[in-house]
Design a protein around this motif. Structure first.
Motif, PDB file in Angstrom:
ATOM      1  N   HIS A  76      13.396  40.791  33.520  1.00 32.08           N
ATOM      2  CA  HIS A  76      12.102  41.086  34.131  1.00 32.08           C
ATOM      3  C   HIS A  76      11.410  39.800  34.571  1.00 32.08           C
ATOM      4  CE1 HIS A  76       8.050  42.762  34.614  1.00 32.08           C
ATOM      5  NE2 HIS A  76       7.633  41.768  33.851  1.00 32.08           N
ATOM      6  N   VAL A 131       5.962  49.248  27.108  1.00 33.17           N
ATOM      7  CA  VAL A 131       6.670  48.005  26.798  1.00 33.17           C
ATOM      8  C   VAL A 131       7.633  47.682  27.927  1.00 33.17           C
ATOM      9  CG1 VAL A 131       6.626  48.004  24.290  1.00 33.17           C
ATOM     10  CG2 VAL A 131       8.314  49.389  25.470  1.00 33.17           C
ATOM     11  N   ILE A 132       8.004  46.408  28.012  1.00 31.02           N
ATOM     12  CA  ILE A 132       9.022  46.012  28.983  1.00 31.02           C
ATOM     13  C   ILE A 132      10.380  46.228  28.322  1.00 31.02           C
ATOM     14  CG2 ILE A 132       9.936  44.105  30.333  1.00 31.02           C
ATOM     15  CD1 ILE A 132       7.047  42.945  30.102  1.00 31.02           C
ATOM     16  N   THR A 133      11.226  46.987  28.972  1.00 29.96           N
ATOM     17  CA  THR A 133      12.487  47.343  28.324  1.00 29.96           C
ATOM     18  C   THR A 133      13.365  46.110  28.109  1.00 29.96           C
ATOM     19  OG1 THR A 133      12.297  49.341  29.621  1.00 29.96           O
ATOM     20  CG2 THR A 133      14.324  49.050  28.373  1.00 29.96           C
ATOM     21  N   ASP A 134      13.603  45.359  29.154  1.00 30.43           N
ATOM     22  CA  ASP A 134      14.422  44.162  29.011  1.00 30.43           C
ATOM     23  C   ASP A 134      13.658  42.957  29.550  1.00 30.43           C
ATOM     24  OD1 ASP A 134      16.948  45.085  27.879  1.00 30.43           O
ATOM     25  OD2 ASP A 134      17.066  46.303  29.696  1.00 30.43           O
ATOM     26  N   PRO A 135      12.976  42.245  28.685  1.00 31.59           N
ATOM     27  CA  PRO A 135      12.055  41.204  29.159  1.00 31.59           C
ATOM     28  C   PRO A 135      12.727  40.090  29.962  1.00 31.59           C
ATOM     29  CG  PRO A 135      11.806  41.573  26.791  1.00 31.59           C
ATOM     30  CD  PRO A 135      12.989  42.360  27.233  1.00 31.59           C
ATOM     31  N   LYS A 185      13.431  37.670  37.333  1.00 30.46           N
ATOM     32  CA  LYS A 185      13.367  38.282  38.655  1.00 30.46           C
ATOM     33  C   LYS A 185      12.231  37.700  39.488  1.00 30.46           C
ATOM     34  CE  LYS A 185      12.165  42.744  38.733  1.00 30.46           C
ATOM     35  NZ  LYS A 185      12.365  44.128  38.294  1.00 30.46           N
ATOM     36  N   TYR A 186      11.058  37.524  38.868  1.00 30.19           N
ATOM     37  CA  TYR A 186       9.916  37.012  39.619  1.00 30.19           C
ATOM     38  C   TYR A 186       9.923  35.498  39.699  1.00 30.19           C
ATOM     39  CZ  TYR A 186       8.391  41.765  39.091  1.00 30.19           C
ATOM     40  OH  TYR A 186       8.336  43.118  39.126  1.00 30.19           O
ATOM     41  N   THR A 188      16.700  48.434  21.669  1.00 25.85           N
ATOM     42  CA  THR A 188      16.838  48.655  23.108  1.00 25.85           C
ATOM     43  C   THR A 188      18.270  49.117  23.360  1.00 25.85           C
ATOM     44  OG1 THR A 188      15.381  46.781  23.397  1.00 25.85           O
ATOM     45  CG2 THR A 188      16.449  47.638  25.370  1.00 25.85           C
ATOM     46  N   THR A 246       6.418  42.691  19.591  1.00 24.00           N
ATOM     47  CA  THR A 246       7.045  42.215  20.820  1.00 24.00           C
ATOM     48  C   THR A 246       7.489  40.768  20.701  1.00 24.00           C
ATOM     49  OG1 THR A 246       4.913  41.588  21.708  1.00 24.00           O
ATOM     50  CG2 THR A 246       5.745  43.748  22.336  1.00 24.00           C
ATOM     51  N   SER A 247       7.074  40.099  19.643  1.00 24.08           N
ATOM     52  CA  SER A 247       7.428  38.689  19.545  1.00 24.08           C
ATOM     53  C   SER A 247       8.133  38.386  18.238  1.00 24.08           C
ATOM     54  CB  SER A 247       6.177  37.833  19.634  1.00 24.08           C
ATOM     55  OG  SER A 247       6.501  36.507  19.286  1.00 24.08           O
ATOM     56  N   SER A 271       2.500  40.445  32.335  1.00 18.77           N
ATOM     57  CA  SER A 271       3.533  41.128  31.555  1.00 18.77           C
ATOM     58  C   SER A 271       3.380  40.854  30.064  1.00 18.77           C
ATOM     59  CB  SER A 271       4.928  40.682  31.998  1.00 18.77           C
ATOM     60  OG  SER A 271       5.121  41.003  33.351  1.00 18.77           O
ATOM     61  N   ASP A 325      10.134  48.204  35.272  1.00 17.08           N
ATOM     62  CA  ASP A 325      10.728  47.526  34.130  1.00 17.08           C
ATOM     63  C   ASP A 325      10.103  47.963  32.815  1.00 17.08           C
ATOM     64  OD1 ASP A 325      12.163  46.214  35.964  1.00 17.08           O
ATOM     65  OD2 ASP A 325      11.151  44.281  35.762  1.00 17.08           O
ATOM     66  N   MET A 326       9.045  48.751  32.956  1.00 14.11           N
ATOM     67  CA  MET A 326       8.325  49.098  31.735  1.00 14.11           C
ATOM     68  C   MET A 326       8.589  50.542  31.357  1.00 14.11           C
ATOM     69  SD  MET A 326       4.781  47.234  32.512  1.00 14.11           S
ATOM     70  CE  MET A 326       4.796  45.564  33.146  1.00 14.11           C
ATOM     71  N   SER A 327       8.446  50.777  30.087  1.00 20.68           N
ATOM     72  CA  SER A 327       8.614  52.135  29.623  1.00 20.68           C
ATOM     73  C   SER A 327       7.749  52.281  28.391  1.00 20.68           C
ATOM     74  CB  SER A 327      10.082  52.383  29.274  1.00 20.68           C
ATOM     75  OG  SER A 327      10.513  51.417  28.350  1.00 20.68           O
ATOM     76  N   LYS A 369      13.544  51.791  24.894  1.00 18.77           N
ATOM     77  CA  LYS A 369      13.230  51.144  23.613  1.00 18.77           C
ATOM     78  C   LYS A 369      12.811  52.229  22.630  1.00 18.77           C
ATOM     79  CE  LYS A 369      11.591  46.436  23.651  1.00 18.77           C
ATOM     80  NZ  LYS A 369      12.239  45.682  24.695  1.00 18.77           N
TER      81      LYS A 369
END
Lengths: 957, 131
Positions: A434, A427-431, A437-438, B98, A337-338, A406, B25-27, B43
């Motif tokens: 995401h 997983v977060i699809t589009d970080p 937004k907050y 993605t 993820t990173s 998250s 937002d998660m999958s 993803k």
């Protein structure tokens, strides 16, 4: 394997280093224990004093050993002792000395040491200034050092086949770490080379960002230590003031460290932005947010006695989240993820223990003392500053928790999969959207609160009296903010109402803080820090809106419209554009041209020209950007692509090389490609029009593409030039001066491919014509053709006086005189030469005048002659003798005949173009507002710290 | 009850609300079959099929790079990445994409690769062999 006696190893520094590692570990343990008893026995001053001395000396010993480890590591790195694993992994022969620091903290062990280094330095300051807080805080700090020190211990504990490994020792020898056949040779040291520093990290940011960030990390330990100390000795108020100074320092430095990371990403890496919500970035931001929350509750506690409990909680959490961040980035749990987490090193258990211990320590200490922490019965008034400041702190905590939640998803997944092996991780699809937004709402609330709270007073009892003043100021500020927001929308587009709200409250905090500083506080220095920080926050958010929301990919590839791609979002993702050398392209409001490229060692720099024209077509502005790429040592790939940015006051133009033609990336591929080109041989006489055709199979299809070409050989050049050809003595070069064109195009290309015979070797210098994807070269047959002509030629002798004319095949040939300083392409003067050339002027049969200068030479008493020719007429001249008495010269003339062997050349029409770059260009409006605002925010924190340190000194004096 | 507590409770409530919406937002990592049936942005994690064609010709389109990967269940699909071909792509061990299915192709806007860190054992070995 039998024992090998190795030669050439330098084992002494390693042994001293090992000893220092052990010493630093035990000394930190001793120091923690001694300071512990110094705190526990504080009722008995004599005993406590003795413990205190032991604590100090052992902390000093710890510090000296940490410095020694670092010193020894630099020693082995600078001397390139590759027998050490860490040196082999991070240093190489060609690593410039200026990157030795970067190489040191590139690895996990080095960065742990950097962290420890700062703890030692800060511990020294704390020892000197801590007074009664020295013992408990240093006990905590030494304990932290114990845990970090265990990460570089490198000892095995336990028995049997699978002992547990503690830490990774940076001074291990390579042969102790890996098992390779090379270690069978006694002199392996001479034969190994270093891997070196990752080229991406070879820039000055890598020199300044990590030490700043780690100083930030390290400094969060001090408020933590104070909080633990306060709980420990049950004094819940007197620790607040010293802790505040430290946390202001920490907030400023950690913030600057984080910003430097963003600046690095923006300026030197090709991310195209300063913040990407990457887990590693997030987890350095989270402790900072909590620390800032803690600073606010600390201020409340100092002013009113409220919020002491939350100050404890925030400071404890700050450090625990620093450790959590360390755990995330170093345990390998972030996995895919990173972009920039470390990989696993077997330290996971230790990291979990580190995290667990300090989280538990904080929680237990706070839990045990909770009820004894003073907490005023009287509630804060809703009209008081402390009430809204506290709400602001909660908002910051809230922001930190959302980000943590998250970002921790991979941890959650890992835990779940322990219980349920079939669990599928989420997983977060589009970080990026995401998180944005907050965090928008966080910015809105912080803008509102940091503006409003400035108009309120601590411990407000009589708000009614203030109401008029409050309404007047805040009303005016709201109006001013509305006006400024409107003006901003004339400059940048802010469409969604959420963003408009964010913009409005950012202006609100800017205006109200300025108002507060100049009108209410009348320039009071004590308040300046807070004003600068909050003002900076507002400016930063406006900068984020401008540069983030309004960033424009000006290289958007609008002219490529493939049926495949639909939808605006995907269209926006298409960021690259192809730019051919010398062909301008309109991008945004600029006319962009790729002018040239230059190579210096492994760096290739591209000059990209930007022009802005007014409506009349006049250039009103022009600048060059110079992005570059760095090749790896084998020239087979691009190791790094460095962007280049044009900075304006109100925006930046960011440019980077996304890709290059494959033949320009990989020199091996280029050679392979060159070898596989489909050359076909064509030939013709001088001046003849040669037509040929080529069929190229189309990709994936059963069709062919027919290309018709025309070519003409103008001249045989016996002293040709070619950009890649450097003449050497004894070379026999041949060049064909040619014209070539595609039959269906108007452009005619004038080219000169060259073939050189040097000794027994032939060197070919082909010409690439990018616009028609063709490559032309000569092969050895051209020598036969050119020299074959000469062999068949028949020369006729003439004896001529100066001024004589003869008619030769219809051409009028005149001997015009001698040239005593002759020049001839194949002649190089030597000492003792007697050389002269005959100047011959020719009137062609069909008109036109020509000159030839054949050369006569006596070298070492032997005569030579060097011929000259007039290629368009096919006339060849030799100068074979001089009769001094008769004042005549012997000349030989020959005419090459038509129908001779044609001149061959080879053409490949499947050659790929190589004269382009794939470019990404982004315009960031208002990005300077982000940098200015965020820097002000951090400077405000440091300013507050200095003001408080000064106050303390004046109070003492 | 203190006002602060009321505010805190409201914030906790809001955060619970937000975090439940965050689930949208998660999958999970999808397979090609999932991507095709849902039609949504997902993803996909998979491995590069090194024997299949990788195509990037910037002269045609600098934002079109196609290759094949095998997803978690071993299904192989063509992938189109709307970007340049990254460096070291061939070395990647794992790829996270993605994007969404468009017909027979998976069109990706974002890619993350995992490359092996320079494997030190191997390097020493190669160097010793070269003697």
């Amino acid at each position: 394997m039998e024992q090998v006696q190795y030669i050439g190893e330098h084992l002494l520094p390693g042994k001293i280093g090992q000893a220092a590692i052990m010493l630093s570990f035990t000394a930190s343990l001793l120091s923690a224990v001694a300071y512990f008893f110094a705190t526990q026995r504080r009722a008995a001053p004599v005993e406590a004093g003795q413990w205190l001395r032991i604590g100090r000396w052992s902390f000093a010993a710890h510090g000296v050993s940490v410095f020694s480890i670092i010193g020894i590591m630099f020693y082995v790195m600078i001397n390139q002792y590759y027998e050490y694993q860490y040196v082999q992994a991070h240093v190489s022969e060609d690593l410039p000395m200026k990157y030795i620091f970067s190489a040191f903290w590139e690895g996990q062990e080095g960065s742990f040491l950097l962290w420890m280094f700062w703890h030692v330095v800060l511990g020294g300051v704390l020892m000197a200034t801590g007074r009664k807080w020295e013992a408990p805080t240093l006990s905590v700090l030494a304990l932290i050092q114990l845990f970090i020190g265990s990460m570089i211990l490198g000892v095995y504990v336990g028995f049997g086949d699978d002992p547990m490994k503690f830490g990774s020792n940076p001074l291990m020898l390579l042969r102790e770490v890996v098992d390779a056949p090379i270690f069978a040779s006694a002199d392996y040291v001479e034969r190994i080379a270093g891997t070196g520093l990752n080229p991406l990290l070879q820039n000055y940011w890598m020199t300044i960002h990590p030490p700043t960030l780690f100083l930030g990390f390290a400094s969060t330990a001090i408020p933590f230590a104070y909080a633990v100390a306060g709980l420990w000795v049950n004094e819940h108020k007197s620790w607040l003031k010293p802790a505040l100074r430290w946390s202001l320092f920490s907030g400023g430095i950690l913030g600057i460290g984080i910003l430097m990371g963003g600046a690095w990403a923006y300026e030197a890496l090709s991310f195209g932005g300063y913040w990407a919500w990457d887990p590693v970035e997030n987890m350095s931001l989270v402790p900072w947010l909590i620390l800032i929350a803690g600073i606010h509750t600390n201020l409340i506690a100092n002013a009113t006695g409220h919020s002491i409990r939350s100050t404890y909680a925030f400071y404890l959490m700050t450090f625990v989240f620093i450790v959590y961040s360390t755990f995330l980035t170093r345990s390998g749990v972030l996995g895919d993820t990173s972009v920039h987490a470390f990989t696993e090193m077997g330290l996971e258990t230790q990291l979990v223990a580190f995290l667990g211990f300090f989280a538990l320590l904080g929680a237990v200490a706070l839990g045990l003392r909770y009820s004894r922490i003073p907490n005023p019965k009287k509630e804060e008034a809703a009209s008081s500053r402390e009430f809204w400041m506290f709400i602001g702190s909660l908002v910051l905590l809230f922001s930190a928790m959302i980000i943590t939640w998250s970002t921790s998803l991979p941890v959650y997944n890992k835990i779940m999969s322990y219980f349920d092996p079939d669990y599928i991780g989420r997983v977060i699809t589009d970080p990026i959207p995401h998180y944005n937004k907050y965090q928008i709402w966080i910015a809105v609330f912080i803008g509102l609160l940091s503006g409003t709270a400035q108009y309120l007073r601590f411990r407000e009892q009589h708000f009614a009296k203030q109401l008029k003043r409050f309404s007047l100021h805040s009303g005016a500020a709201l109006l001013a903010a509305a006006l400024l927001s409107y003006l901003t929308t004339l400059w940048i587009e802010v469409n969604a109402w959420q963003y408009q709200l964010m913009l409005f409250f950012s202006w609100f905090t800017v205006v109200s803080n300025l108002d507060y500083l100049f009108i209410t506080a009348r320039g009071n220095l004590k308040m300046a820090g807070s004003v600068v920080s909050h003002l900076g926050f507002g400016v930063m958010v406006i900068g984020i809106l401008a540069s983030g929301l309004n960033q424009q990919v000006i290289s958007n590839n609008l002219f490529v419209m493939e049926g495949l791609i639909q939808g605006a979002t995907e269209e926006q993702m298409r960021k690259n554009v192809i730019l051919f050398k010398g062909s301008p392209l309109i991008m945004g409001e600029y006319e962009v041209t790729y002018l040239r490229d230059t190579v210096d060692k492994f760096t290739r720099t591209f000059t990209v020209n930007y022009k802005k024209r007014d409506s009349a077509g006049q250039v009103v502005e022009e600048f060059d950007l110079k992005p570059n790429i760095l090749y790896d040592k084998s020239f087979t790939k691009i190791a790094a692509s460095n962007p280049s940015t044009k900075r304006y006051v109100d925006r930046d133009i960011f440019t980077h090389i996304a890709s290059l033609p494959m033949v320009e990336i990989d020199m091996e591929y280029r050679k392979e490609r060159e070898d596989s080109l489909n050359y076909k041989t064509h030939s013709g006489q001088l001046g003849e029009l040669i037509a040929f055709r080529d069929t190229v199979p189309l990709r994936d299809q059963d069709t062919f593409y027919v290309k018709d070409f025309r070519a003409r050989i103008l001249e045989v050049d016996r002293s040709p030039s070619h950009p890649d050809y450097e003449e050497e003595q004894g070379d026999i070069p041949i060049g064909l001066d040619m014209e070539i064109q595609r039959a269906d195009e108007d452009s005619v290309y004038r080219i000169k491919p060259v073939l050189v015979l040097r000794g027994q070797m032939l060197y070919s210098y082909p010409v690439q014509i990018n616009d028609i994807s063709a490559k032309v070269r000569l092969n050895e047959e051209v020598f036969d053709a050119v020299f074959g002509r000469e062999m068949n030629m028949e020369y006729s002798p003439f004896t001529m006086k100066e001024g004589d004319q003869v008619n030769f095949n219809g051409h009028t040939v005149q001997f015009a005189g001698f040239n005593k300083n002759p020049e001839h392409p194949n002649y190089t003067a030597e000492d003792g030469d007697i050389a002269v050339s005959a100047m011959i002027s020719v009137q062609g049969a069909k008109g036109g005048s020509y000159m030839a200068q054949p050369l006569y030479l006596i070298r070492d008493s032997r005569p030579f002659n060097l011929k000259d020719e007039i290629a368009p007429l096919g006339l060849h001249f030799r100068f074979t003798g001089i009769n001094p008495e008769a004042e005549t010269v012997e000349l030989q003339l020959a005419q090459s005949e038509a129908g001779e062997k044609p001149l061959p050349f080879q053409v490949a029409t499947d050659s790929l173009r190589s004269d382009y770059i794939v470019l990404e260009a982004i315009e960031f409006p208002g990005i300077n507002l982000f940098w200015i605002g965020s820097t002000l925010m951090m400077l405000g924190l440091l300013l507050s710290m200095f003001v408080r340190i000064q106050q303390r000194q004046t109070a003492r004096a | 009850m203190k006002k602060i507590y009321i505010v805190a409770i409201i914030m906790v409530a809001v955060s619970i609300g937000l975090l439940t919406t965050a689930a949208e937002d998660m999958s999970t990592y999808a397979t090609f079959a999932d991507a095709a049936s849902s039609g949504e942005r997902v993803k996909i994690a998979g491995q590069l099929s090194k024997d299949k064609e990788m195509y990037y010709n910037p002269e045609e389109d600098p934002n079109y790079f196609s290759f094949y990967i095998k997803d978690a269940v071993g299904e192989e699909q063509k992938v189109v990445l709307l970007s340049e071909k990254p460096q070291d792509f061939e070395l990647s061990e794992q790829i996270v994409l993605t994007g969404q299915m468009k017909g027979e192709e998976f069109v990706a806007t974002d890619m993350l690769m995992k490359c092996p860190s320079k494997y030190k054992d191997e390097e020493v070995y190669i160097k010793s062999e070269a003697q």
